[in-house]
Design an enzyme around this catalytic site. Structure first.
Site, PDB file in Angstrom:
ATOM      1  N   ASP A 276       5.029   0.728 -10.175  1.00 53.30           N
ATOM      2  CA  ASP A 276       5.124   2.173 -10.410  1.00 53.30           C
ATOM      3  C   ASP A 276       5.503   2.957  -9.161  1.00 53.30           C
ATOM      4  O   ASP A 276       5.963   4.098  -9.263  1.00 53.30           O
ATOM      5  CB  ASP A 276       3.830   2.726 -11.029  1.00 53.30           C
ATOM      6  CG  ASP A 276       2.574   2.338 -10.275  1.00 53.30           C
ATOM      7  OD1 ASP A 276       2.660   1.537  -9.324  1.00 53.30           O
ATOM      8  OD2 ASP A 276       1.483   2.831 -10.647  1.00 53.30           O
TER       9      ASP A 276
ATOM     10  N   HIS B 207      -6.179  -6.198  -2.001  1.00 51.78           N
ATOM     11  CA  HIS B 207      -6.015  -5.152  -1.000  1.00 51.78           C
ATOM     12  C   HIS B 207      -7.286  -5.195  -0.143  1.00 51.78           C
ATOM     13  O   HIS B 207      -8.392  -5.066  -0.669  1.00 51.78           O
ATOM     14  CB  HIS B 207      -5.902  -3.780  -1.663  1.00 51.78           C
ATOM     15  CG  HIS B 207      -4.569  -3.510  -2.279  1.00 51.78           C
ATOM     16  ND1 HIS B 207      -4.075  -4.242  -3.336  1.00 51.78           N
ATOM     17  CD2 HIS B 207      -3.622  -2.577  -1.983  1.00 51.78           C
ATOM     18  CE1 HIS B 207      -2.872  -3.759  -3.665  1.00 51.78           C
ATOM     19  NE2 HIS B 207      -2.577  -2.748  -2.855  1.00 51.78           N
TER      20      HIS B 207
ATOM     21  N   GLU C 215      -7.414  -1.860   4.150  1.00 50.00           N
ATOM     22  CA  GLU C 215      -6.434  -0.770   4.192  1.00 50.00           C
ATOM     23  C   GLU C 215      -7.104   0.556   4.543  1.00 50.00           C
ATOM     24  O   GLU C 215      -6.457   1.473   5.047  1.00 50.00           O
ATOM     25  CB  GLU C 215      -5.717  -0.651   2.838  1.00 50.00           C
ATOM     26  CG  GLU C 215      -4.556   0.328   2.840  1.00 50.00           C
ATOM     27  CD  GLU C 215      -3.868   0.444   1.485  1.00 50.00           C
ATOM     28  OE1 GLU C 215      -2.812   1.095   1.427  1.00 50.00           O
ATOM     29  OE2 GLU C 215      -4.382  -0.104   0.484  1.00 50.00           O
TER      30      GLU C 215
END
EC number: 3.5.4.4
Length: 340
Positions: free
Chosen positions: A19, A199, A202
Site C-alpha cells: 500500500d 519490524h 524501528e
C-alpha cells in the site's frame, strides 16, 4: 558509479509494503475503480501519498496510508495493485521481491483474509508472466489489532503457501505494542508453518531486536536501534540474523535522526548480514536504484558489496531452495560483467 549502472544491477528486495508503493498512475486507476475523486494534478496528489522528507515520527508517517486504504477494498483492486508494484520493481532489474501487506486493511467491505491474499497472489502472477521477476507475498499482522483479529487471519491463510504466500510479518505501532506482547501470536504463526520476519527496533528500542532473537526470528525490518549497541550487534551477527535496511524511510520517520545515527556502518564493520530495501516506494518517494545511490554517496558502497547484500537477500528470502539457487546464479552472472 552512475545511476544507469546502479539501475542495471540485478537486485533482490525483501521489505516492500504494497500500500505504500503504488505508482501515481495506479493510484488514479484504483480511485477510478472505487469511484473516488482525486486531485486533478499529480503535484497535488503527491501531497497526499508522499510523506514529507521529515515527518514528526513513525506514527505521523503512517497517516499517509489512510489515504490509500479505501482504494484497496476489492479483489480487482488488490490484484492490480500487486501487479503494479512488481512491475515497478522489474523495471529497475529487481529479479526477486517479497511484497507485504495487511489483509485486515482491505477487509472494510466484506473481503475475507483469504480473498485478499489470493487477489494479491494473482496480481504477482500476472507480473511474473510479463516481466523477468519472481514475486512472492508476505502477510502482515498489525501490532495494534486485537489478537482475535490476527488469529482469524492466520487461520484463513494457513493453506495458501502453495499459491505463493511465503511468510508472515508484524508491522504497525511498535512503540505501543512491543514484540513481547505478541508472543502468543508469533507462536501461532510458527505453528502454521510460515517463516517470519518482524519490524524490530524501528522505534528506537533495542530490546525489541533482542526479543526477536530470543523468539528465534532471524530476519528483521529496520533495526535502526542497533546504533551504538555493540553487544547486541555482536549477538545479531553471531546468530546469523539478517537486517532489512530502509535508509530513506528511516530518515523520514526519524527512526534514524541522521546518516551518522543509521546503524549500517557498525553492522557492516561487524560482518553483519545486510539487505537494502525501499520500505515504501511511493510514500518515501524512492526506489532501489535511489537507495543504492544513497549508499554509494554516504558509505562508499561498492559493486562487490551490492552483490553480497543481494546474495544475503536471496539466501534469507522465504522462497524455495531451488528458486534461491536460480536467483543466486542470475545475480552472479549479472555482477560478473561489472566486477571483471
Amino acid at each position: 558509479m552512475t545511476q544507469a549502472v546502479l539501475k542495471e544491477l540485478a537486485k533482490a528486495e525483501l521489505h516492500c509494503h504494497l500500500d505504500g508503493s503504488l505508482s501515481l498512475p495506479a493510484i488514479r486507476k484504483l480511485a477510478n475503480m472505487a469511484d473516488i475523486i482525486l486531485p486533478s494534478s499529480d503535484k497535488e496528489l503527491r501531497k497526499y501519498v508522499i510523506a514529507p522528507a521529515q515527518t514528526e515520527s513513525l506514527v505521523d508517517y503512517l497517516k499517509t496510508f489512510e489515504f490509500i486504504r479505501p482504494l484497496l477494498q476489492t479483489k480487482e483492486a488488490l490484484r492490480f495493485a500487486a501487479y503494479d508494484v512488481a512491475r515497478q520493481a522489474a523495471l529497475e532489474n529487481v529479479i526477486y521481491i517479497e511484497i507485504r501487506f495487511a489483509p485486515e486493511l482491505s477487509m472494510d467491505k466484506g473481503l475475507t483474509a483469504s480473498d485478499t491474499v489470493l487477489a494479491v497472489l494473482e496480481g504477482l502472477a500476472d507480473a511474473q508472466k510479463e516481466f523477468n521477476i519472481v514475486a512472492r507475498a508476505l502477510v502482515c499482522g498489525m501490532r495494534q489489532s486485537s489478537h482475535k483479529t490476527t488469529k482469524d487471519i492466520i487461520k484463513h491463510i494457513v493453506d495458501l503457501a502453495p499459491k505463493g504466500l511465503v511468510g508472515f510479518d508484524f508491522a504497525g505501532d511498535e512503540f505501543s505494542y512491543p514484540t513481547d506482547s505478541l508472543v502468543d501470536l508469533i507462536q501461532e504463526v510458527k505453528r502454521s508453518g510460515y517463516p517470519m520476519t518482524l519490524h524490530a527496533g524501528e522505534c528506537g528500542c533495542a530490546k525489541h531486536i533482542a526479543d526477536s532473537l530470543n523468539l528465534g526470528i532471524k530476519r528483521m525490518g529496520h533495526v535502526t536501534a542497533l546504533t551504538g549497541q555493540r553487544d547486541l550487534i555482536k549477538r545479531f551477527v553471531e546468530e546469523d540474523a539478517v537486517a532489512e535496511m530502509c535508509l530513506t524511510s528511516n530518515l523520514q520517520t526519524k527512526a534514524a535522526s541522521s546518516i551518522q545515527s543509521f546503524p549500517y556502518q557498525e553492522l557492516y564493520d561487524a560482518g553483519g548480514k545486510i539487505t537494502i530495501n525501499t520500505d515504501n516506494r511511493t510514500v518515501s518517494d524512492t526506489n532501489l536504484t535511489k537507495e543504492y545511490s544513497l549508499f554509494v554517496t554516504y558509505f562508499g558502497t561498492k559493486i562487490e558489496d551490492f552483490l553480497v547484500f543481494n546474495q544475503n537477500a536471496v539466501k534469507a528470502s522465504f522462497t524455495s531452495d531451488s528458486e534461491k539457487d536460480t536467483l543466486l546464479h542470475k545475480l552472479q552472472e549479472n555482477y560478473d560483467s561489472y566486477l571483471k
